[in-house]
Design a protein around this motif. Sequence first.
Motif, PDB file in Angstrom:
ATOM      1  N   SER A 297      -3.930 -46.532  -0.757  1.00 44.34           N
ATOM      2  CA  SER A 297      -4.176 -46.896  -1.791  1.00 44.34           C
ATOM      3  C   SER A 297      -5.473 -48.512  -1.424  1.00 44.34           C
ATOM      4  O   SER A 297      -5.632 -49.508  -1.908  1.00 44.34           O
ATOM      5  N   TRP A 310      -8.052 -47.359  -8.740  1.00 50.26           N
ATOM      6  CA  TRP A 310      -7.862 -46.468 -10.026  1.00 50.26           C
ATOM      7  C   TRP A 310      -7.350 -45.338  -9.725  1.00 50.26           C
ATOM      8  O   TRP A 310      -6.585 -45.707 -10.955  1.00 50.26           O
ATOM      9  N   ALA A 313      -3.894 -45.243  -8.143  1.00 52.59           N
ATOM     10  CA  ALA A 313      -3.115 -46.341  -9.276  1.00 52.59           C
ATOM     11  C   ALA A 313      -2.630 -45.050  -9.744  1.00 52.59           C
ATOM     12  O   ALA A 313      -1.185 -45.319 -10.181  1.00 52.59           O
ATOM     13  N   ALA A 314      -3.525 -44.515 -10.672  1.00 51.67           N
ATOM     14  CA  ALA A 314      -3.193 -43.199 -11.770  1.00 51.67           C
ATOM     15  C   ALA A 314      -1.958 -42.262 -10.372  1.00 51.67           C
ATOM     16  O   ALA A 314      -1.048 -42.046 -11.294  1.00 51.67           O
ATOM     17  N   THR A 317       1.679 -44.100  -9.719  1.00 51.84           N
ATOM     18  CA  THR A 317       2.151 -44.267 -11.214  1.00 51.84           C
ATOM     19  C   THR A 317       2.636 -42.617 -11.765  1.00 51.84           C
ATOM     20  O   THR A 317       3.481 -42.653 -11.974  1.00 51.84           O
ATOM     21  N   THR A 362       4.317 -49.494  -5.481  1.00 59.83           N
ATOM     22  CA  THR A 362       3.735 -48.621  -6.949  1.00 59.83           C
ATOM     23  C   THR A 362       3.053 -49.382  -8.136  1.00 59.83           C
ATOM     24  O   THR A 362       2.228 -49.788  -8.381  1.00 59.83           O
ATOM     25  N   ASP A 366      -0.228 -50.773  -9.424  1.00 60.77           N
ATOM     26  CA  ASP A 366      -1.098 -50.641 -10.569  1.00 60.77           C
ATOM     27  C   ASP A 366      -0.948 -51.793 -11.360  1.00 60.77           C
ATOM     28  O   ASP A 366      -2.420 -52.458 -11.958  1.00 60.77           O
ATOM     29  N   ARG A 367      -0.638 -52.711 -11.147  1.00 60.15           N
ATOM     30  CA  ARG A 367       0.162 -54.312 -11.947  1.00 60.15           C
ATOM     31  C   ARG A 367      -1.761 -54.809 -11.125  1.00 60.15           C
ATOM     32  O   ARG A 367      -2.297 -55.641 -11.788  1.00 60.15           O
ATOM     33  N   SER A 370      -5.086 -53.070 -12.259  1.00 58.55           N
ATOM     34  CA  SER A 370      -5.373 -53.919 -13.809  1.00 58.55           C
ATOM     35  C   SER A 370      -5.874 -55.276 -14.652  1.00 58.55           C
ATOM     36  O   SER A 370      -6.264 -55.277 -15.565  1.00 58.55           O
ATOM     37  N   HIS A 376      -1.608 -51.087 -18.398  1.00 58.28           N
ATOM     38  CA  HIS A 376      -1.254 -51.040 -17.413  1.00 58.28           C
ATOM     39  C   HIS A 376      -0.964 -48.872 -17.225  1.00 58.28           C
ATOM     40  O   HIS A 376      -0.673 -48.656 -18.515  1.00 58.28           O
ATOM     41  N   ALA A 377      -0.512 -48.570 -16.536  1.00 56.73           N
ATOM     42  CA  ALA A 377       0.133 -47.055 -16.148  1.00 56.73           C
ATOM     43  C   ALA A 377       1.278 -47.120 -16.989  1.00 56.73           C
ATOM     44  O   ALA A 377       1.144 -46.024 -17.505  1.00 56.73           O
TER      45      ALA A 377
END
Length: 721
Positions: A297, A310, A313-314, A317, A362, A366-367, A370, A376-377
């Motif tokens: 990632s 993205w 990242a999904a 999480t 992780t 994610d942060r 976003s 956020h997830a």
Amino acid sequence: MPKAPSTGSTRPALRRNQACRSCRKRKLKCDAARPHCGTCVKQWQALVSVPAPIGYAHPTEPQCSYDPVEGLTLAPDTDPVEKIKELEDQISQLKNRLFEKQMGSTSPHSSQMTPPAATPVSLNARQPTEAGGITLPHASLALMNLIAPDSPETRFSSNSGSPDLQNVSVKPNSDPFMDLLFSGWNPDLPDPATLNHYIDVFFRCDPCGSRVLHRPSFLASMHLSPRDPGFPHSAILHAICAASSRWSPQNIVTLPDGTRRDQFAEFHASKTRQYIDKTMASGEDIFSVMQACILLSWYFYQEGRWVEVWIFAAFQTRVAVPLRLNYPGTFSTHGNNSPGAYLAPPKDLRDLESRRRTWWMTIIFDRIASVGGWIHAVDERDIGTELPLRTEDFESASPIPSNPQDLSSPDVFTRHPPQYTDSFLLLIKAVMLFGKVTDFNVRGNLRAPTAPSKNQNPFFLQGFEELDKLVCSDFLESLPQIFRNNTGVTDAPDGSSLDTDLYMVHIIPHAATITLHNPYIDFTDPQNMSTARCVNSARCILGAYYVLSATSLDITRLHPFVTICWYLAAVVQVQLCKYFIEINDSERESTVWGEINVLRFAMMEYGQRSPIGTRQERLLQGLMREIVRMTAQKQPLEVGVPLYPFSHTTLFRKDEAPLPPTEEGSSAAPLPVSPPYEQQTLPGRVPSAHSLSPNGTTMMAPTTWPRRDVSGSPATANYVL
């Protein structure tokens, strides 16, 4: 009277040893159904109907197995898989000895003879000890020798593919393929010497994914046999090759838009994705593949490939939640109504800390992914994992108690215990602070009747003033003195050093300030607090770059998120330049153009290794052209500058060729001519403007910021609104 034969069942009686091994061992009736007999299925269903005790996980399927050959019983306590592995090893050893004997009795002129290939030998990408893992197809020795040296299968795994180790010595009269084959080496990986080179580069240069792995034990595990269960997972090794190729490139191609693409990195990135796809379908080797996904990632992030960023990242999480990594201690079994963790409890302190770091990397990803204004997830309230230990304690495997702080601690952003504080931990807090700003903006705009406007005072919004105080002043002022007075750049006579985590700690709060206040900027109001905040933060980010550029350090070693921070500072400068054009102040306009171009050149220099720099510079260049177009009209358009243009139409555009120069000039923004620059002393920090009253009762004081002539056209004069 004899009984009539039963017609309810037509199944013939079982022969000897045809029942499953479990039923034979317990002397139970077996129907020999495949893959699991009815007796074993019923007993397994009864077992899983009761919640598992603490520290225990129910088997995922009935424990029912049959003899490999019907009617043939193995010795007691003999695992068929282990027996097959033992026989394969014996076959490999015998063929190796036979091949060496043939090579020893052959003259040098006939050294091209291939070894016998009567029996196929299995070669796994992962060791056979990983039951159900990802395996490569079985290949015979003859097939391996028919592969051309320059074929795609060997292009990136041959000795000649190493960028810095092309003179790797090979024993005479030996075939590299045979050596790799008999050792169980994954043929898709580079040769061991080249792979060790990339691993060393990864731990020395990579500012992102290297925080996840325990370096001492990882390097030690590379000395194990590839068949050993402790040998690193192939997915992680492929991801390391992709990530570290940025500092040791090869097979570079240039796309039509000028972006550089490393074929070696793309090859290993595609191999990592194959493991991820396999895990998404089966759940096998899920934790190791998740760590590889984190490394991959960050590779996509440095490439500026937002859609893939993205997507992965999904994936991270979503996978981390069933693993229970978001619980204290990264494991939990309490609650009868809640399913147990997919992973067993941590084996030791090193395993526990590795899980913590995997979880926090992780969340950080994610942060950062976003910041463009997306939710956020994983919500901050659902993160119960304590913060990790210091890096030195993690690598030394010291028996340190768990960090007492987590996100629920009321003073987590303003209190930093010395024994649990280093630059990486402060980076986690800084990124989470940015995440709070993203949450505030997203939730405030989600159901707001109108968009934020420069005509409203944001300090009247619920929670805004507290968040503003935390982001603009409290966090940086609460840093321990050793970190507050050190921006991460050390320029000593015996050599310069760069702590990229600490460098980001000092500029991320300023980027968060710009994100929080940008919708409310009004340059026509000299008492506008948001304007003062954004201009001051942009100067601080620019000043931090000046401090770094005054040394001989390589800025491409910085965290890739630095390009977004530079871009945010440039967005403020672009809006300020638009204002100066509108009021016809050419002198201060030229000054701001110079500062913008300094940030542009920083992005382009970073883009020499990471395409995200080139992509962000191209977006900034488009903004600058748009400002020139808008303000060239008699009535400048009342259109705000988008803070994150990559979140709009530019996201899904394919790689476009650069616009051709027009008759009026080049497609790039003009570079202003600036008067000579006088050297000044660079302070550690710029005085912040947080002392200004939110009610706007005090004018923004003019701030003197020293500048260095980096690009040939930086700012050379101070400006006052």
